[in-house]
Design a protein around this motif. Structure first.
Motif, PDB file in Angstrom:
ATOM      1  N   HIS A 181       0.826  -1.218   0.000  1.00 44.36           N
ATOM      2  CA  HIS A 181       0.000   0.000   0.000  1.00 44.36           C
ATOM      3  C   HIS A 181       0.857   1.264   0.000  1.00 44.36           C
ATOM      4  CE1 HIS A 181      -3.011  -2.717   2.385  1.00 44.36           C
ATOM      5  NE2 HIS A 181      -2.830  -3.137   1.137  1.00 44.36           N
ATOM      6  N   ASP A 182       2.032   1.188  -0.612  1.00 47.51           N
ATOM      7  CA  ASP A 182       2.951   2.334  -0.651  1.00 47.51           C
ATOM      8  C   ASP A 182       2.724   3.074  -1.963  1.00 47.51           C
ATOM      9  OD1 ASP A 182       5.098   4.098  -0.813  1.00 47.51           O
ATOM     10  OD2 ASP A 182       6.415   2.763   0.332  1.00 47.51           O
ATOM     11  N   LYS A 183       1.882   4.111  -1.918  1.00 46.24           N
ATOM     12  CA  LYS A 183       1.539   4.843  -3.130  1.00 46.24           C
ATOM     13  C   LYS A 183       2.749   5.538  -3.748  1.00 46.24           C
ATOM     14  CE  LYS A 183      -3.361   5.977  -2.618  1.00 46.24           C
ATOM     15  NZ  LYS A 183      -4.339   7.090  -2.592  1.00 46.24           N
ATOM     16  N   GLN A 184       3.572   6.123  -2.908  1.00 45.53           N
ATOM     17  CA  GLN A 184       4.709   6.875  -3.423  1.00 45.53           C
ATOM     18  C   GLN A 184       5.680   5.964  -4.177  1.00 45.53           C
ATOM     19  OE1 GLN A 184       6.761   9.238  -0.501  1.00 45.53           O
ATOM     20  NE2 GLN A 184       8.438   9.769  -1.876  1.00 45.53           N
ATOM     21  N   GLU A 185       6.052   4.858  -3.559  1.00 44.71           N
ATOM     22  CA  GLU A 185       6.979   3.942  -4.226  1.00 44.71           C
ATOM     23  C   GLU A 185       6.359   3.346  -5.477  1.00 44.71           C
ATOM     24  OE1 GLU A 185       9.439  -0.230  -3.496  1.00 44.71           O
ATOM     25  OE2 GLU A 185       8.596   0.847  -1.770  1.00 44.71           O
ATOM     26  N   ALA A 186       5.071   2.966  -5.413  1.00 46.05           N
ATOM     27  CA  ALA A 186       4.415   2.385  -6.584  1.00 46.05           C
ATOM     28  C   ALA A 186       4.410   3.373  -7.744  1.00 46.05           C
ATOM     29  CB  ALA A 186       2.982   1.973  -6.236  1.00 46.05           C
ATOM     30  N   ALA A 187       4.113   4.654  -7.457  1.00 42.71           N
ATOM     31  CA  ALA A 187       4.091   5.672  -8.508  1.00 42.71           C
ATOM     32  C   ALA A 187       5.483   5.883  -9.088  1.00 42.71           C
ATOM     33  CB  ALA A 187       3.540   6.979  -7.953  1.00 42.71           C
ATOM     34  N   GLU A 188       6.503   5.912  -8.213  1.00 41.97           N
ATOM     35  CA  GLU A 188       7.875   6.124  -8.686  1.00 41.97           C
ATOM     36  C   GLU A 188       8.329   4.972  -9.566  1.00 41.97           C
ATOM     37  OE1 GLU A 188      10.142   6.638  -5.161  1.00 41.97           O
ATOM     38  OE2 GLU A 188       9.485   8.720  -4.825  1.00 41.97           O
ATOM     39  N   ARG A 189       8.058   3.751  -9.155  1.00 40.43           N
ATOM     40  CA  ARG A 189       8.487   2.595  -9.939  1.00 40.43           C
ATOM     41  C   ARG A 189       7.747   2.526 -11.274  1.00 40.43           C
ATOM     42  NH1 ARG A 189      11.953  -0.722  -7.850  1.00 40.43           N
ATOM     43  NH2 ARG A 189      12.338  -0.779  -5.607  1.00 40.43           N
ATOM     44  N   PHE A 190       6.455   2.818 -11.264  1.00 37.29           N
ATOM     45  CA  PHE A 190       5.703   2.791 -12.513  1.00 37.29           C
ATOM     46  C   PHE A 190       6.217   3.859 -13.475  1.00 37.29           C
ATOM     47  CE2 PHE A 190       2.271   4.435 -15.186  1.00 37.29           C
ATOM     48  CZ  PHE A 190       1.931   3.301 -15.891  1.00 37.29           C
ATOM     49  N   ASN A 191       6.441   5.064 -12.971  1.00 41.15           N
ATOM     50  CA  ASN A 191       6.896   6.147 -13.838  1.00 41.15           C
ATOM     51  C   ASN A 191       8.284   5.873 -14.406  1.00 41.15           C
ATOM     52  OD1 ASN A 191       4.663   7.940 -13.862  1.00 41.15           O
ATOM     53  ND2 ASN A 191       5.190   8.650 -11.799  1.00 41.15           N
ATOM     54  N   ARG A 192       9.191   5.293 -13.591  1.00 39.59           N
ATOM     55  CA  ARG A 192      10.522   4.948 -14.115  1.00 39.59           C
ATOM     56  C   ARG A 192      10.409   3.907 -15.230  1.00 39.59           C
ATOM     57  NH1 ARG A 192      12.420   5.118  -8.658  1.00 39.59           N
ATOM     58  NH2 ARG A 192      12.370   2.844  -8.518  1.00 39.59           N
ATOM     59  N   TRP A 193       9.534   2.908 -14.996  1.00 40.97           N
ATOM     60  CA  TRP A 193       9.319   1.870 -16.007  1.00 40.97           C
ATOM     61  C   TRP A 193       8.733   2.476 -17.281  1.00 40.97           C
ATOM     62  CZ3 TRP A 193       4.414   0.273 -17.777  1.00 40.97           C
ATOM     63  CH2 TRP A 193       4.429  -0.846 -18.641  1.00 40.97           C
ATOM     64  N   TYR A 194       7.781   3.390 -17.115  1.00 41.60           N
ATOM     65  CA  TYR A 194       7.125   3.997 -18.267  1.00 41.60           C
ATOM     66  C   TYR A 194       8.113   4.868 -19.039  1.00 41.60           C
ATOM     67  CZ  TYR A 194       3.071   5.680 -20.892  1.00 41.60           C
ATOM     68  OH  TYR A 194       2.151   5.939 -21.885  1.00 41.60           O
ATOM     69  N   ASP A 195       8.952   5.617 -18.332  1.00 38.70           N
ATOM     70  CA  ASP A 195       9.963   6.449 -18.995  1.00 38.70           C
ATOM     71  C   ASP A 195      10.903   5.594 -19.840  1.00 38.70           C
ATOM     72  OD1 ASP A 195       8.911   8.730 -17.851  1.00 38.70           O
ATOM     73  OD2 ASP A 195      10.324   8.751 -16.165  1.00 38.70           O
ATOM     74  N   ARG A 196      11.300   4.450 -19.296  1.00 41.54           N
ATOM     75  CA  ARG A 196      12.213   3.574 -20.025  1.00 41.54           C
ATOM     76  C   ARG A 196      11.570   3.068 -21.311  1.00 41.54           C
ATOM     77  NH1 ARG A 196      13.085  -1.708 -20.434  1.00 41.54           N
ATOM     78  NH2 ARG A 196      11.506  -2.212 -18.879  1.00 41.54           N
ATOM     79  N   LEU A 197      10.265   2.726 -21.228  1.00 39.72           N
ATOM     80  CA  LEU A 197       9.563   2.266 -22.424  1.00 39.72           C
ATOM     81  C   LEU A 197       9.484   3.376 -23.473  1.00 39.72           C
ATOM     82  CD1 LEU A 197       6.557   0.125 -21.160  1.00 39.72           C
ATOM     83  CD2 LEU A 197       8.653  -0.658 -22.222  1.00 39.72           C
ATOM     84  N   GLU A 198       9.212   4.586 -23.049  1.00 39.20           N
ATOM     85  CA  GLU A 198       9.113   5.697 -24.017  1.00 39.20           C
ATOM     86  C   GLU A 198      10.448   5.967 -24.693  1.00 39.20           C
ATOM     87  OE1 GLU A 198       5.585   8.752 -23.046  1.00 39.20           O
ATOM     88  OE2 GLU A 198       7.314   8.932 -21.696  1.00 39.20           O
ATOM     89  N   ARG A 199      11.551   5.809 -23.946  1.00 41.09           N
ATOM     90  CA  ARG A 199      12.878   6.059 -24.521  1.00 41.09           C
ATOM     91  C   ARG A 199      13.239   5.041 -25.600  1.00 41.09           C
ATOM     92  NH1 ARG A 199      14.234   7.293 -19.120  1.00 41.09           N
ATOM     93  NH2 ARG A 199      15.140   5.221 -18.811  1.00 41.09           N
ATOM     94  N   GLN A 200      12.581   3.900 -25.588  1.00 38.71           N
ATOM     95  CA  GLN A 200      12.855   2.882 -26.610  1.00 38.71           C
ATOM     96  C   GLN A 200      12.249   3.256 -27.963  1.00 38.71           C
ATOM     97  OE1 GLN A 200      11.576  -0.924 -25.187  1.00 38.71           O
ATOM     98  NE2 GLN A 200      13.053  -0.983 -23.508  1.00 38.71           N
TER      99      GLN A 200
END
Length: 522
Positions: free
Chosen positions: A330-349
């Motif tokens: 239930h850690d919203k901050q960590e979940a948001a950070e991990r999702f956004n990092r993952w999403y950024d990596r996908l966009e860079r591809q």
């Protein structure tokens, strides 16, 4: 009414037997006569009688020879041998041919009646069993498409429950060790294409089943949004690369037929061959990733080709697990950070947007299945509605954070429900010899966890709570029932030792039970 064929070379025997049976069982039989074995065989084949009475000794084709022919053509028809000769050899050969019973001439009425009643009972039982079997087959034929839909949806929406999947597969006579998924994605680029698809999607679904099932022996899913999935078994002994080429050929064939017959543009994504039901679910996720309306190199694409050309996996499993772990904590901050990092990596591809959306759908289906957060079909439909990267990111993250809120609320509801059950149990039993372990077992929690939860929610430990209820009840009894002695009140509220009750009462109320009565004038 039943039909009975009487085969005997003597007309008087035939007519006498018919008359006897008609009188004993009126309006029960329709009779056919045969004067020899050849005619008996013809009548048995033409009229299909329910029962046959066959004389052994007849001119031409003998009775047993006729029985042999009839048994080969209508083996379900019971045959009764009628003979004036009680020969063991006849009996032995007749049994080998499946003869049901023997009647010796002249047949007694009681014997014939009993035999016919027995044959009718057996026929009724066989008819009942046959009807039940047909009803069961009819029900099963209606259930099989539902079972196929259920199985395919469980694989598509990541609802992998081994027992349920195995049971559904058993109903469908599936015994796969390996397989792969193929996803057909119908174009939504223009409103005209989407409207055309909506008008013909039922016909498309039926056509895909007709095209694929006879040859591929596959499972065909219902259409979910604008996509349809096939789950195809991997034939043993076939090289993986050969199977991959065949899958691509099938994908191109389906794409061409959909365009030619229905005028609907179609993209096909194919997952890799994997083992087990969970592997099929993963293959489906792979197919979704590579299946889009706007593929860069081809309208039919295999996941292995994408991986070989990119040189790297699209989504490391450890990232899935870390994001899932944050969600479960239930850690919203960590979940948001991990999702956004993952999403950024996908966009860079520099992926095309449909590919990116496929990756996001795949990830959220995995998370949704694991945390049981909601309806997978609705999730896919919602994510497919986003047409740009920014809204997709925001929508997906909103789903994840909403799941965390839902998990928190569910946890809180569960705890509240458990506590309410525990308090009700205590209220009903506190006058008895009640222990915390009994209450914990009643709500199906370990004593250690229950003790912590109880103290957190009530502000008291279990024994203090029970003591308070008992002392409050003792005070009420003192005020309502002045005729009750303190010893009787002691037993009434759950204590067995009046001295111990007095000490507990004083500790709780600041005075002894006697002093409490005197002070309150009771």
């Amino acid at each position: 009414m039943y039909s009975l064929l009487i085969a005997d070379d003597e007309a008087l025997e035939r007519e006498g037997l018919e008359l006897m049976i008609s009188r004993m069982l009126p309006d029960t039989f329709r009779f056919y006569h045969a004067e020899n074995g050849r005619r008996a065989i013809q009548m048995a084949e033409e009229q299909r009688p329910d029962f046959i009475f066959m004389d052994i000794k007849m001119p031409g084709i003998q009775g047993l020879e006729a029985v042999r022919e009839i048994a080969a053509r209508t083996p379900e028809t019971p045959v009764v041998i009628i003979t004036a000769h009680d020969y063991f050899a006849y009996a032995k050969e007749g049994l080998a041919l499946g003869v049901r019973e023997y009647l010796l001439k002249p047949a007694r009425k009681e014997e014939v009646l009993e035999l016919l009643k027995k044959l009718i009972r057996e026929a009724e039982e066989a008819k009942r069993a046959r009807n039940e079997r047909l009803e069961l087959q009819e029900k099963l034929s209606r259930l099989l498409p539902l079972a196929e839909n259920e199985l395919s949806l469980m694989l598509m929406l990541e609802c992998v429950q081994e027992i349920d999947l195995t049971q559904l597969a058993g109903m469908l006579n599936l015994d796969w060790s390996k397989g792969y998924a193929m996803v057909l994605s119908f174009s939504r680029q223009t409103s005209k294409e989407w409207q055309t698809f909506q008008l013909v999607k039922k016909e498309i679904y039926e056509a895909v089943k007709q095209w694929c099932k006879p040859t591929l022996s596959c499972i065909v899913s219902p259409i979910l949004g604008h996509q349809l999935a096939l789950f195809v078994p991997f034939p043993p002994g076939r090289p993986a690369y050969t199977q991959r080429m065949m899958a691509l050929e099938w994908g191109e064939r389906l794409r061409s037929q959909a365009v030619e017959r229905f005028g609907v543009p179609l993209s096909v994504g194919i997952g890799s061959v994997r083992e087990g039901w969970e592997g099929l679910g993963r293959s489906y996720r792979e197919a979704v990733r590579v299946c889009s309306e706007d593929q860069e190199y081809a309208n039919v694409l295999h996941y292995n080709d994408l991986e070989e050309s990119s040189g790297r996996m699209t989504l490391p499993p450890e990232e899935e697990k870390k994001l899932l772990d944050a969600l479960l904590r239930h850690d919203k901050q960590e979940a948001a950070e991990r999702f956004n990092r993952w999403y950024d990596r996908l966009e860079r591809q520099e992926r095309l947007f449909p590919h990116l959306r496929g990756e996001v759908i795949s990830l959220l289906l995995y998370l949704n299945r694991t945390v049981r957060a909601g309806n997978g079909a609705e999730l896919v439909s919602a994510l497919n509605g986003f047409e740009d990267s920014r809204s997709l990111r925001e929508g997906a993250l909103r789903e994840i954070l909403t799941w965390i809120d839902g998990l928190r609320e569910e946890k809180e509801r569960n705890r509240t429900h458990v506590l309410q059950r525990a308090l009700l149990f205590v209220a009903e039993r506190y006058k008895e010899d009640l222990s915390m372990e009994q209450c914990a077992e009643y709500v199906n929690l370990s004593p250690y966890y229950f003790s912590k939860l109880f103290k957190q929610r009530t502000g008291e430990n279990f024994s203090d709570y029970v003591t308070r209820l008992r002392i409050e009840e003792a005070k009420k009894l003192m005020g309502k029932s002045q005729h009750l002695s303190l010893k009787e009140i002691c037993y009434e509220v759950g204590y067995k030792d009046p001295n111990y009750f007095s000490r507990v009462f004083k500790k709780s109320a600041g005075m002894t039970p006697t002093e409490y009565r005197q002070q309150n004038g009771i």
